[in-house]
Scaffold this motif. Structure first.
Motif, PDB file in Angstrom:
ATOM      1  N   MET A  63      19.370   0.573   2.415  1.00  0.00           N
ATOM      2  CA  MET A  63      18.176   1.549   1.547  1.00  0.00           C
ATOM      3  C   MET A  63      17.090   0.520   1.652  1.00  0.00           C
ATOM      4  O   MET A  63      17.400  -0.357   0.688  1.00  0.00           O
ATOM      5  CB  MET A  63      18.483   2.707   1.032  1.00  0.00           C
ATOM      6  CG  MET A  63      17.319   2.978   0.817  1.00  0.00           C
ATOM      7  SD  MET A  63      17.292   4.748  -0.381  1.00  0.00           S
ATOM      8  CE  MET A  63      17.773   4.391  -1.824  1.00  0.00           C
ATOM      9  N   GLU A  64      16.048   0.623   2.116  1.00  0.00           N
ATOM     10  CA  GLU A  64      14.163   0.196   2.089  1.00  0.00           C
ATOM     11  C   GLU A  64      13.712   0.263   0.568  1.00  0.00           C
ATOM     12  O   GLU A  64      14.088   1.659   0.855  1.00  0.00           O
ATOM     13  CB  GLU A  64      13.316   0.350   2.971  1.00  0.00           C
ATOM     14  CG  GLU A  64      13.858  -0.590   4.215  1.00  0.00           C
ATOM     15  CD  GLU A  64      12.880  -0.788   5.150  1.00  0.00           C
ATOM     16  OE1 GLU A  64      11.471  -0.667   5.331  1.00  0.00           O
ATOM     17  OE2 GLU A  64      13.442  -0.311   6.340  1.00  0.00           O
ATOM     18  N   LYS A  65      13.684  -0.320  -0.183  1.00  0.00           N
ATOM     19  CA  LYS A  65      12.477   0.369  -0.847  1.00  0.00           C
ATOM     20  C   LYS A  65      11.044   0.850  -1.214  1.00  0.00           C
ATOM     21  O   LYS A  65      10.725   0.135   0.099  1.00  0.00           O
ATOM     22  CB  LYS A  65      12.156  -1.091  -2.540  1.00  0.00           C
ATOM     23  CG  LYS A  65      13.904  -1.706  -2.925  1.00  0.00           C
ATOM     24  CD  LYS A  65      13.402  -3.186  -3.809  1.00  0.00           C
ATOM     25  CE  LYS A  65      14.717  -3.276  -4.423  1.00  0.00           C
ATOM     26  NZ  LYS A  65      14.467  -5.013  -5.534  1.00  0.00           N
ATOM     27  N   ILE A  66      10.496   1.032  -1.937  1.00  0.00           N
ATOM     28  CA  ILE A  66       9.132   1.822  -1.798  1.00  0.00           C
ATOM     29  C   ILE A  66       7.973   0.029  -1.796  1.00  0.00           C
ATOM     30  O   ILE A  66       9.055  -0.820  -2.981  1.00  0.00           O
ATOM     31  CB  ILE A  66       8.830   2.931  -2.040  1.00  0.00           C
ATOM     32  CG1 ILE A  66       9.944   3.928  -2.351  1.00  0.00           C
ATOM     33  CG2 ILE A  66       7.391   2.864  -2.946  1.00  0.00           C
ATOM     34  CD1 ILE A  66      10.088   5.084  -3.784  1.00  0.00           C
ATOM     35  N   TYR A  67       7.005   0.028  -0.968  1.00  0.00           N
ATOM     36  CA  TYR A  67       6.150  -1.023  -1.407  1.00  0.00           C
ATOM     37  C   TYR A  67       5.320   0.479  -2.081  1.00  0.00           C
ATOM     38  O   TYR A  67       4.738  -0.092  -0.617  1.00  0.00           O
ATOM     39  CB  TYR A  67       6.159  -1.805  -0.231  1.00  0.00           C
ATOM     40  CG  TYR A  67       5.212  -2.917  -0.122  1.00  0.00           C
ATOM     41  CD1 TYR A  67       4.996  -3.573  -1.860  1.00  0.00           C
ATOM     42  CD2 TYR A  67       4.894  -3.147   1.037  1.00  0.00           C
ATOM     43  CE1 TYR A  67       4.391  -4.811  -1.365  1.00  0.00           C
ATOM     44  CE2 TYR A  67       3.897  -4.005   1.063  1.00  0.00           C
ATOM     45  CZ  TYR A  67       3.498  -4.848   0.301  1.00  0.00           C
ATOM     46  OH  TYR A  67       2.926  -6.578   0.002  1.00  0.00           O
ATOM     47  N   PRO A  68       5.185  -0.036  -3.605  1.00  0.00           N
ATOM     48  CA  PRO A  68       3.681   0.784  -3.460  1.00  0.00           C
ATOM     49  C   PRO A  68       2.108  -0.164  -3.076  1.00  0.00           C
ATOM     50  O   PRO A  68       1.801  -1.493  -3.628  1.00  0.00           O
ATOM     51  CB  PRO A  68       3.327   0.699  -5.226  1.00  0.00           C
ATOM     52  CG  PRO A  68       4.985   0.773  -5.457  1.00  0.00           C
ATOM     53  CD  PRO A  68       5.217  -0.118  -4.172  1.00  0.00           C
ATOM     54  N   CYS A  69       1.315   0.418  -2.429  1.00  0.00           N
ATOM     55  CA  CYS A  69      -0.571  -0.298  -2.004  1.00  0.00           C
ATOM     56  C   CYS A  69      -0.789   1.360  -3.682  1.00  0.00           C
ATOM     57  O   CYS A  69      -1.317   2.528  -3.600  1.00  0.00           O
ATOM     58  CB  CYS A  69      -0.739  -0.062  -0.759  1.00  0.00           C
ATOM     59  SG  CYS A  69      -2.334  -0.598  -0.681  1.00  0.00           S
ATOM     60  N   LEU A  70      -2.121  -0.080  -4.479  1.00  0.00           N
ATOM     61  CA  LEU A  70      -2.740   0.695  -4.867  1.00  0.00           C
ATOM     62  C   LEU A  70      -4.503   0.648  -4.913  1.00  0.00           C
ATOM     63  O   LEU A  70      -4.511  -0.956  -4.712  1.00  0.00           O
ATOM     64  CB  LEU A  70      -2.434  -0.123  -6.305  1.00  0.00           C
ATOM     65  CG  LEU A  70      -0.770   0.433  -7.005  1.00  0.00           C
ATOM     66  CD1 LEU A  70      -0.968  -0.380  -8.398  1.00  0.00           C
ATOM     67  CD2 LEU A  70      -0.338   1.837  -7.402  1.00  0.00           C
TER      68      LEU A  70
END
Length: 66
Positions: A1-8
């Motif tokens: 499962m891929e991780k979330i890659y947050p963009c702020l």
């Protein structure tokens, strides 16, 4: 499962925010900084994005303006 890659989305503080976050959390590192190549949206050479990681979790900060 891929991780979330947050963009702020920030206004003009992506570089400063990345330095702050990587300084207060263990295993923090700034990985890459990208710059505006033209002056359509921001002055040429201004910081566009900063990618950093904390404990192997990647984050992206975007100087999107407002």
């Amino acid at each position: 499962m891929e991780k979330i890659y947050p963009c702020l989305w920030l206004y003009n503080q992506a570089e400063e925010a990345a330095r702050f976050y990587t300084s207060i959390f263990a295993n923090g590192e700034i990985r890459e900084t990208q710059y505006y190549l033209d002056d359509i949206h921001k002055p040429k050479g201004s910081v566009l994005t900063v990618e950093f990681s904390i404990a192997n979790q990647r984050f992206l900060l975007l100087n999107g303006g407002g």
